[in-house]
Motif scaffolding. Structure first.
Motif, short mmCIF file in Angstrom:
data_model
loop_
_atom_site.label_atom_id
_atom_site.label_comp_id
_atom_site.label_asym_id
_atom_site.label_seq_id
_atom_site.Cartn_x
_atom_site.Cartn_y
_atom_site.Cartn_z
N THR A 60 -3.56 0.90 -9.15
CA THR A 60 -3.97 -0.17 -8.24
C THR A 60 -4.37 -1.41 -9.03
N SER A 114 -3.43 4.66 -2.59
CA SER A 114 -4.51 5.43 -1.99
C SER A 114 -4.42 6.89 -2.41
N GLN A 167 0.76 5.75 -0.83
CA GLN A 167 -0.04 6.93 -1.13
C GLN A 167 0.25 7.43 -2.54
N LEU A 190 0.84 -1.19 0.00
CA LEU A 190 0.00 0.00 0.00
C LEU A 190 0.88 1.24 0.00
N GLN A 192 -0.15 -7.72 -4.93
CA GLN A 192 -1.11 -6.62 -4.90
C GLN A 192 -0.40 -5.29 -4.70
N THR A 244 -1.63 -1.36 -4.11
CA THR A 244 -2.76 -0.48 -3.84
C THR A 244 -2.27 0.93 -3.61
#
Length: 117
Positions: free
Chosen positions: A90, A116, A12, A10, A112, A114
């Motif tokens: 993403t 944000s 930003q 994950l 994965q 991702t």
């Protein structure tokens, strides 16, 4: 040939990630390698690819100038440096390889990524 990815996670928007893919098995038979991605509800698409000698990498228009693909033949790895990430990046990212005859292709299990907002 087995392909194992790592480095997803994950981040930003505006951040960076580096994905790695290690190949094992009959690696001498591998020719072109690359990264694909698949976002929810979308088809799997080619992100970047690179041939055995590392020349002439190819990029999807959506990532050109932001992503860089590297290949290390001695370590049997390809990396994908991803910069200026945005939420549209993403997806599950897959490592891919073709054999030198273009007959067989191999996939990793996916990692994965991702982003944000």
């Amino acid at each position: 040939v087995q392909l194992v990815e790592s480095g997803g996670g994950l981040v930003q928007a505006g951040g960076s990630l580096r994905l790695s893919c290690v190949s094992s098995g009959s690696t001498d038979s591998i020719s072109t390698m690359g990264w694909y991605r698949q976002a929810p509800g979308k088809q799997r698409e080619l992100v970047a690819s690179i041939n055995r000698n590392g020349f002439g990498p190819r990029y999807a228009d959506s990532v050109r100038g932001r992503f860089v693909i590297f290949r290390d033949i001695a370590r049997n790895t390809i990396d994908l440096e991803m910069n200026s990430l945005n939420p549209e990046d993403t997806a599950v990212y897959y490592c891919h390889a073709y054999d030198q005859w273009g007959v067989s292709e191999y996939w990793g299990q996916g990692t994965q990524v991702t982003v944000s907002s």
